[in-house]
Design a protein around this motif. Sequence first.
Motif, PDB file in Angstrom:
ATOM      1  N   ARG A  68       2.740   6.509  14.319  1.00  0.00           N
ATOM      2  CA  ARG A  68       1.492   5.872  13.877  1.00  0.00           C
ATOM      3  C   ARG A  68       1.723   5.141  12.556  1.00  0.00           C
ATOM      4  O   ARG A  68       1.282   4.019  12.379  1.00  0.00           O
ATOM      5  CB  ARG A  68       0.380   6.911  13.715  1.00  0.00           C
ATOM      6  N   TRP A  69       2.413   5.804  11.644  1.00  0.00           N
ATOM      7  CA  TRP A  69       2.709   5.195  10.339  1.00  0.00           C
ATOM      8  C   TRP A  69       3.562   3.944  10.507  1.00  0.00           C
ATOM      9  O   TRP A  69       3.283   2.905   9.894  1.00  0.00           O
ATOM     10  CB  TRP A  69       3.418   6.231   9.461  1.00  0.00           C
ATOM     11  N   ARG A  70       4.593   4.011  11.334  1.00  0.00           N
ATOM     12  CA  ARG A  70       5.487   2.859  11.509  1.00  0.00           C
ATOM     13  C   ARG A  70       4.741   1.681  12.128  1.00  0.00           C
ATOM     14  O   ARG A  70       4.896   0.540  11.688  1.00  0.00           O
ATOM     15  CB  ARG A  70       6.670   3.249  12.387  1.00  0.00           C
ATOM     16  N   GLN A  71       3.951   1.942  13.146  1.00  0.00           N
ATOM     17  CA  GLN A  71       3.255   0.862  13.828  1.00  0.00           C
ATOM     18  C   GLN A  71       2.211   0.217  12.920  1.00  0.00           C
ATOM     19  O   GLN A  71       2.080  -1.011  12.893  1.00  0.00           O
ATOM     20  CB  GLN A  71       2.600   1.378  15.109  1.00  0.00           C
ATOM     21  N   CYS A 101      -6.783  -3.909   2.513  1.00  0.00           N
ATOM     22  CA  CYS A 101      -7.463  -3.577   3.767  1.00  0.00           C
ATOM     23  C   CYS A 101      -6.828  -2.326   4.381  1.00  0.00           C
ATOM     24  O   CYS A 101      -5.679  -2.372   4.834  1.00  0.00           O
ATOM     25  CB  CYS A 101      -7.373  -4.733   4.761  1.00  0.00           C
ATOM     26  N   ASP A 102      -7.582  -1.228   4.421  1.00  0.00           N
ATOM     27  CA  ASP A 102      -7.060  -0.001   5.010  1.00  0.00           C
ATOM     28  C   ASP A 102      -6.733  -0.176   6.489  1.00  0.00           C
ATOM     29  O   ASP A 102      -5.875   0.539   7.021  1.00  0.00           O
ATOM     30  CB  ASP A 102      -8.078   1.128   4.841  1.00  0.00           C
ATOM     31  N   ASP A 103      -7.419  -1.103   7.147  1.00  0.00           N
ATOM     32  CA  ASP A 103      -7.139  -1.338   8.567  1.00  0.00           C
ATOM     33  C   ASP A 103      -5.748  -1.935   8.777  1.00  0.00           C
ATOM     34  O   ASP A 103      -5.172  -1.804   9.859  1.00  0.00           O
ATOM     35  CB  ASP A 103      -8.189  -2.279   9.176  1.00  0.00           C
ATOM     36  N   LEU A 104      -5.213  -2.591   7.748  1.00  0.00           N
ATOM     37  CA  LEU A 104      -3.889  -3.195   7.843  1.00  0.00           C
ATOM     38  C   LEU A 104      -2.789  -2.266   7.329  1.00  0.00           C
ATOM     39  O   LEU A 104      -1.696  -2.231   7.893  1.00  0.00           O
ATOM     40  CB  LEU A 104      -3.843  -4.506   7.050  1.00  0.00           C
ATOM     41  N   PHE A 105      -3.079  -1.568   6.247  1.00  0.00           N
ATOM     42  CA  PHE A 105      -2.049  -0.751   5.603  1.00  0.00           C
ATOM     43  C   PHE A 105      -2.717   0.478   4.999  1.00  0.00           C
ATOM     44  O   PHE A 105      -3.623   0.356   4.171  1.00  0.00           O
ATOM     45  CB  PHE A 105      -1.335  -1.560   4.519  1.00  0.00           C
ATOM     46  N   ASP A 106      -2.275   1.645   5.424  1.00  0.00           N
ATOM     47  CA  ASP A 106      -2.857   2.908   4.986  1.00  0.00           C
ATOM     48  C   ASP A 106      -2.007   3.467   3.844  1.00  0.00           C
ATOM     49  O   ASP A 106      -0.975   4.103   4.075  1.00  0.00           O
ATOM     50  CB  ASP A 106      -2.894   3.884   6.160  1.00  0.00           C
ATOM     51  N   ALA A 107      -2.451   3.223   2.615  1.00  0.00           N
ATOM     52  CA  ALA A 107      -1.668   3.650   1.454  1.00  0.00           C
ATOM     53  C   ALA A 107      -1.578   5.167   1.359  1.00  0.00           C
ATOM     54  O   ALA A 107      -0.546   5.716   0.959  1.00  0.00           O
ATOM     55  CB  ALA A 107      -2.281   3.072   0.175  1.00  0.00           C
ATOM     56  N   ALA A 112       1.808  10.069   1.863  1.00  0.00           N
ATOM     57  CA  ALA A 112       2.062  11.348   2.526  1.00  0.00           C
ATOM     58  C   ALA A 112       3.429  11.361   3.212  1.00  0.00           C
ATOM     59  O   ALA A 112       4.153  12.368   3.166  1.00  0.00           O
ATOM     60  CB  ALA A 112       0.955  11.639   3.537  1.00  0.00           C
ATOM     61  N   ILE A 113       3.781  10.250   3.830  1.00  0.00           N
ATOM     62  CA  ILE A 113       5.089  10.155   4.489  1.00  0.00           C
ATOM     63  C   ILE A 113       6.200  10.251   3.453  1.00  0.00           C
ATOM     64  O   ILE A 113       7.238  10.918   3.669  1.00  0.00           O
ATOM     65  CB  ILE A 113       5.191   8.841   5.282  1.00  0.00           C
TER      66      ILE A 113
END
Length: 223
Positions: A68-71, A101-107, A112-113
Amino acid sequence: MKQLKPEKTTGWRGSEELWLQAAYETLIEQGVEAVKVMELAKRLDLSRTSFYGHFENREALLQALVERWRQKNTGNLLERTQAYAETIAEALFNLFDCWLCDDLFDARLDFAIRNWALSDPELRAVLEASDQERIDAIREMFVRFGFEPDEARVRAYTVYYTQIGYISMMVDEPPEPRIRRMPIYVETFTGTHPTEAEVARFASRHGMSADFVQRRSGGQAAL
């Protein structure tokens, strides 16, 4: 802690996405050590055995989180570096959409990763490869606009490491002051001034006016 309370019918085992979302929220809030099948079952108010209708084991769930993170993060970042732009300034504004934009990139997920990778050598290798992929994409973006390869790579490092610094230091600020500074970031990272039209388009898609983002001085964008 947010509790997911799905509406259930007899024998319902939830869904793969429901379990994955619960794992995601737990990872963000508590770290990977807390992502355990029994704890997720309690969070969802489902039986532990229900989990195995969707995932073979905990490791499969963790791999789904990484995917999910990679995609989302790496995939969307690469797409933004390849989005249509007439100038390097416009191209960088396209990339900056990821930071806003959180929809594009989840900081939060990226943070966490990175924390998880500190204790997981295999994930660390995946993270390093993903970081390199992102940097290479930003470098190619600069090359497309006429920058020499070595210079493009240094500029790519500067752009990317600045953002990773924001994430790693858990900088928490309202979007408005950051957006207001972004024309100056463009100038710093590219050595060129964004035009008023470029600033206006960028501001508009983030719900702000160009006058808020820039103060005009000699036709240049400034704070």
